[in-house]
Enzyme design. Structure first.
Site, mmCIF file in Angstrom:
data_model
loop_
_atom_site.group_PDB
_atom_site.id
_atom_site.type_symbol
_atom_site.label_atom_id
_atom_site.label_comp_id
_atom_site.label_asym_id
_atom_site.label_seq_id
_atom_site.Cartn_x
_atom_site.Cartn_y
_atom_site.Cartn_z
ATOM 1 N N GLU A 1 1.259 -1.595 -0.328
ATOM 2 C CA GLU A 1 0.116 0.429 -0.136
ATOM 3 C C GLU A 1 1.199 1.305 -0.394
ATOM 4 O O GLU A 1 1.038 2.176 -0.804
ATOM 5 C CB GLU A 1 -0.660 0.414 1.463
ATOM 6 C CG GLU A 1 -2.277 -0.560 1.188
ATOM 7 C CD GLU A 1 -1.500 -2.541 1.680
ATOM 8 O OE1 GLU A 1 -1.647 -3.037 1.353
ATOM 9 O OE2 GLU A 1 -0.514 -3.008 2.424
ATOM 10 N N HIS B 1 -12.489 -6.359 7.598
ATOM 11 C CA HIS B 1 -13.359 -5.479 6.407
ATOM 12 C C HIS B 1 -14.149 -4.524 6.654
ATOM 13 O O HIS B 1 -15.311 -4.407 5.801
ATOM 14 C CB HIS B 1 -13.299 -6.814 5.357
ATOM 15 C CG HIS B 1 -12.542 -7.382 4.987
ATOM 16 N ND1 HIS B 1 -11.556 -9.031 5.988
ATOM 17 C CD2 HIS B 1 -11.908 -7.859 3.604
ATOM 18 C CE1 HIS B 1 -11.166 -9.635 5.346
ATOM 19 N NE2 HIS B 1 -10.868 -8.539 4.065
#
Length: 331
Positions: free
Chosen positions: A61, A132
């Site tokens: 990322e 999530h």
């Protein structure tokens, strides 16, 4: 006809890629041949625009954000869209590069700013558990230098995305993944639609209470407002702020001046969440108009549980919002 939120984003990305040939997108799985990321957001893009403009990045990322900052230095016409992580929850390794992106304009005395739209699939209500279901906006809003937007309807998603991609500067674009294919969030999306930054949208007019919200909870708040009207004849105003930074204080304050009561609702944790900033502003600037203390509804101060029973206990729901609103109305 109406478009789902996921299609509105997909169509807008494609339209902007046609509009500006110097537009690029990369991130995790964005170039997956048949899908286009885990949620189909970039479906069909590599086929139309080729591998030089649409490609999958490593699962790194910080690399994804850092390269976007670097590449946008090459030419001011370049616009980069990145999927910062497949789920917002996995964005944390990139925060150092996020900080760099927020500093650039200030550090270069306005000469350079990364022209980057950073997309993240955010929020819960999908049974995703603690990896999530996270919301990052409260944490990231503390860093000056990024715009932060969080649409809850298809037309706003398209309009804010187009504005982000056409604007100079760095925008964090948060997408409520639970609403990607939701009928509630589907709308007609006008051609070439743009939504300005820093402009809230009054989703429902009312005179008895102002509910200030964004993201997934916008829909819960609208349902609660309907229920309160049916059950008690109350008239509740619902404001979807859409844009956290810059924040449309004017619309919020005008509403509070009219109703005298404010309830701030978001999915993120109440403690340390962005709603505290809104509540503090109302408390400081609108005190003389208030007929009741400002109230907040959001998640409990815990990670989001995996089991549906835990998720329901942790994330805000219509009943929790209803109870808080009713208490305020009866205050």
């Amino acid at each position: 006809g109406k478009e789902f939120l996921v299609n509105a984003i997909n169509e807008t990305l494609k339209a902007e890629f046609r509009h500006n040939p110097d537009t690029f997108i990369w991130g995790q799985d964005v170039a997956n041949k048949d899908k286009g990321g885990v949620f189909n957001v970039t479906k069909g893009m590599q086929q139309e625009f080729g591998e030089a403009r649409v490609f999958s990045a490593p699962i790194a990322e910080d690399y994804i954000v850092g390269t976007a900052n670097g590449m946008s230095r090459f030419d001011p016409k370049i616009r980069v869209v990145i999927e910062g992580a497949e789920f917002a929850d996995y964005f944390w390794p990139a925060v150092e590069q996020y900080v760099e992106c927020t500093h650039e304009y200030w550090r270069s005395n306005g000469k350079f700013v990364p022209n980057v739209t950073l997309r993240l699939a955010s929020g819960g209500y999908i049974g995703g558990g603690l990896y999530h279901s996270q919301n990052l906006e409260g944490a990231l809003a503390t860093l000056p230098g990024a715009r932060i937007v969080y649409p809850s309807f298809a037309d706003d998603a398209a309009g804010l995305l187009r504005t982000s991609m056409r604007s100079r500067g760095f925008t964090l674009f948060l997408e409520p993944k639970a609403l990607y294919n939701s009928v509630e969030a589907a709308t007609v999306v006008p051609e070439d639609f743009e939504v300005p930054f820093g402009k809230a949208r009054i989703r429902r007019e009312g005179s008895d209470l102002s509910i200030i919200t964004y993201g997934n909870t916008t829909h819960l708040c609208l349902n609660v407002a309907e229920r309160l009207e049916k059950e008690g004849g109350w008239n509740v105003e619902v404001i979807d702020i859409r844009s956290l930074i810059p924040l449309d204080r004017e619309t919020i304050y005008e509403s509070v001046k009219k109703t005298g009561k404010a309830l701030v609702v978001h999915e993120d944790k109440v403690f340390g969440g962005f709603g505290g900033e809104i509540a503090a502003g109302i408390g400081s600037d609108m005190f003389r108009y208030l007929d009741a203390p400002v109230q907040r509804v959001g998640s409990t101060f815990t990670p989001v549980g995996f089991h549906p029973v835990l998720e329901r206990a942790i994330l805000p729901d219509a009943d929790r919002i209803y109870d808080a609103a009713k208490k305020l109305l009866e205050f």
